[in-house]
Design a protein around this motif. Structure first.
Motif, short mmCIF file in Angstrom:
data_model
loop_
_atom_site.label_atom_id
_atom_site.label_comp_id
_atom_site.label_asym_id
_atom_site.label_seq_id
_atom_site.Cartn_x
_atom_site.Cartn_y
_atom_site.Cartn_z
N LEU A 87 9.79 -8.47 39.28
CA LEU A 87 10.06 -7.10 38.88
C LEU A 87 10.65 -6.29 40.03
O LEU A 87 11.62 -5.56 39.85
N TYR A 88 10.06 -6.43 41.24
CA TYR A 88 10.55 -5.63 42.37
C TYR A 88 12.04 -5.86 42.61
O TYR A 88 12.82 -4.92 42.69
N CYS A 89 12.45 -7.12 42.73
CA CYS A 89 13.85 -7.40 43.08
C CYS A 89 14.81 -7.07 41.94
O CYS A 89 15.92 -6.61 42.19
N VAL A 90 14.39 -7.26 40.70
CA VAL A 90 15.25 -6.89 39.58
C VAL A 90 15.49 -5.39 39.59
O VAL A 90 16.64 -4.93 39.45
N ILE A 91 14.45 -4.61 39.79
CA ILE A 91 14.59 -3.15 39.76
C ILE A 91 15.31 -2.64 41.00
O ILE A 91 16.27 -1.87 40.90
N ALA A 92 14.87 -3.05 42.19
CA ALA A 92 15.47 -2.54 43.44
C ALA A 92 16.92 -3.00 43.58
O ALA A 92 17.82 -2.19 43.84
N ARG A 100 26.93 -0.57 43.74
CA ARG A 100 28.03 -1.35 44.33
C ARG A 100 29.07 -1.75 43.31
O ARG A 100 30.26 -1.82 43.62
N ALA A 101 28.65 -2.01 42.08
CA ALA A 101 29.60 -2.40 41.03
C ALA A 101 30.18 -1.17 40.31
O ALA A 101 31.10 -1.32 39.52
N LYS A 102 29.61 -0.01 40.60
CA LYS A 102 30.03 1.23 39.90
C LYS A 102 29.96 1.02 38.39
O LYS A 102 30.85 1.37 37.64
N ASN A 103 28.85 0.41 37.95
CA ASN A 103 28.67 0.05 36.55
C ASN A 103 27.19 0.25 36.19
O ASN A 103 26.33 -0.50 36.65
N PRO A 104 26.88 1.23 35.35
CA PRO A 104 25.48 1.50 35.02
C PRO A 104 24.84 0.47 34.08
O PRO A 104 23.63 0.50 33.89
N LEU A 105 25.62 -0.45 33.55
CA LEU A 105 25.10 -1.41 32.58
C LEU A 105 24.84 -2.80 33.15
O LEU A 105 24.01 -3.55 32.62
N ILE A 106 25.55 -3.18 34.20
CA ILE A 106 25.59 -4.58 34.63
C ILE A 106 24.24 -5.14 35.03
O ILE A 106 23.92 -6.29 34.71
N ALA A 107 23.41 -4.37 35.71
CA ALA A 107 22.12 -4.91 36.15
C ALA A 107 21.23 -5.26 34.96
O ALA A 107 20.60 -6.32 34.94
N ASP A 108 21.19 -4.37 33.97
CA ASP A 108 20.38 -4.65 32.79
C ASP A 108 20.91 -5.87 32.04
O ASP A 108 20.14 -6.69 31.54
N GLN A 109 22.24 -5.98 31.95
CA GLN A 109 22.82 -7.14 31.28
C GLN A 109 22.44 -8.43 31.98
O GLN A 109 22.03 -9.41 31.35
N LEU A 110 22.59 -8.45 33.30
CA LEU A 110 22.28 -9.67 34.06
C LEU A 110 20.81 -10.04 34.00
O LEU A 110 20.46 -11.22 33.90
N ALA A 111 19.94 -9.04 34.06
CA ALA A 111 18.50 -9.32 34.04
C ALA A 111 18.02 -9.77 32.67
O ALA A 111 17.07 -10.54 32.57
N THR A 112 18.71 -9.32 31.62
CA THR A 112 18.27 -9.65 30.26
C THR A 112 18.88 -10.95 29.76
O THR A 112 18.18 -11.82 29.26
N ASN A 113 20.21 -11.06 29.88
CA ASN A 113 20.89 -12.27 29.42
C ASN A 113 22.22 -12.39 30.17
O ASN A 113 23.25 -11.89 29.71
N PRO A 114 22.21 -13.07 31.31
CA PRO A 114 23.43 -13.16 32.12
C PRO A 114 24.59 -13.84 31.40
O PRO A 114 25.75 -13.61 31.75
N TRP A 115 24.30 -14.64 30.40
CA TRP A 115 25.37 -15.36 29.69
C TRP A 115 26.18 -14.41 28.81
O TRP A 115 27.29 -14.73 28.41
N PHE A 186 14.13 3.84 42.35
CA PHE A 186 15.10 2.81 41.98
C PHE A 186 15.48 2.85 40.50
O PHE A 186 16.60 2.54 40.13
N TYR A 187 14.55 3.20 39.64
CA TYR A 187 14.79 3.15 38.21
C TYR A 187 15.93 4.05 37.75
O TYR A 187 16.65 3.72 36.81
N ALA A 188 16.08 5.18 38.38
CA ALA A 188 17.07 6.16 37.93
C ALA A 188 18.39 6.09 38.68
O ALA A 188 19.36 6.72 38.26
N MET A 189 18.47 5.33 39.74
CA MET A 189 19.67 5.30 40.57
C MET A 189 20.88 4.77 39.79
O MET A 189 20.79 3.75 39.11
N ALA A 190 21.99 5.50 39.91
CA ALA A 190 23.31 5.09 39.37
C ALA A 190 23.29 4.84 37.87
O ALA A 190 24.00 3.97 37.37
N ARG A 191 22.51 5.60 37.16
CA ARG A 191 22.46 5.47 35.70
C ARG A 191 23.45 6.43 35.07
O ARG A 191 23.75 7.47 35.54
#
Length: 191
Positions: A87-92, A100-115, A186-191
């Motif tokens: 949890l820590y590393c996924v959120i942080a 860094r990606a200037k993309n508010p969606l990418i982290a959630d996508q990768l953590a949920t289903n990277p494919w 961390f939860y609210a950053m770059a949303r």
């Protein structure tokens, strides 16, 4: 009655003033830059020699300017940390990735289903190989490495994918051992 904030770690967390000077200065510099102290610094600080080694390894892999982009490095961390239930590393690192990606969606996508994440062909190669390294590192073949080369990755970039995956496998396990709590910031950053 005031509610106690959740513990940063299930192990001792030293006070800043009790830390060796170099560690205290490092933590204060991070606090100055980010506006808060990421809990990983506090959770690992009670073992100064390991703290120094951890952050030296982290910085050697994550702060490079050549090869993989900083966003690609963070993609590896988020995707593999999700598999490792960290949890820590996924959120942080998800917050850092969004920045860094200037993309508010990418982290959630990768953590949920990277494919199914919105990735370029290059990013898909990087993340796919990192995920292979998480679960099946013993299955990596010369053909797998050649496929990455054919996809335009250099040997240094391929090494970094494996090294970042390996480093964060250790980091994920330490975070899970300590029950390290992600900072609310961390939860609210770059949303």
């Amino acid at each position: 009655m005031p509610v106690e904030p959740p513990a940063v770690s299930r192990f001792p967390v030293p006070k800043l003033e009790d830390l060796p000077e170099d560690i205290r200065e490092m933590i204060e510099a991070v606090q100055e830059k980010s506006g808060f102290i990421p809990n990983v610094f506090l959770a690992l600080a009670h073992r100064p020699a390991e703290f120094r080694a951890f952050f030296a390894g982290h910085d050697a892999l994550m702060d490079k300017s050549e090869g993989l982009s900083k966003a690609e490095r963070e993609m590896i961390v988020v995707a593999t940390s999700a598999v490792n239930d960290c949890l820590y590393c996924v959120i942080a690192h998800g917050a850092i990735l969004r920045i860094r990606a200037k993309n508010p969606l990418i982290a959630d996508q990768l953590a949920t289903n990277p494919w199914k994440a919105d990735l370029s062909d290059r990013e898909r190669l990087i993340v796919g190989f990192a995920l292979q390294m998480v679960d099946e590192s013993g299955s990596v073949t010369d053909e797998d490495i050649q496929e990455l080369r054919d996809g335009g990755l250099t040997d240094d970039e391929i090494w970094d994918i494996g090294a970042i995956t390996a480093f964060f496998a250790m980091s994920n396990r330490l975070a899970n051992l300590t029950s390290m709590r992600p900072n609310d910031e961390f939860y609210a950053m770059a949303r």
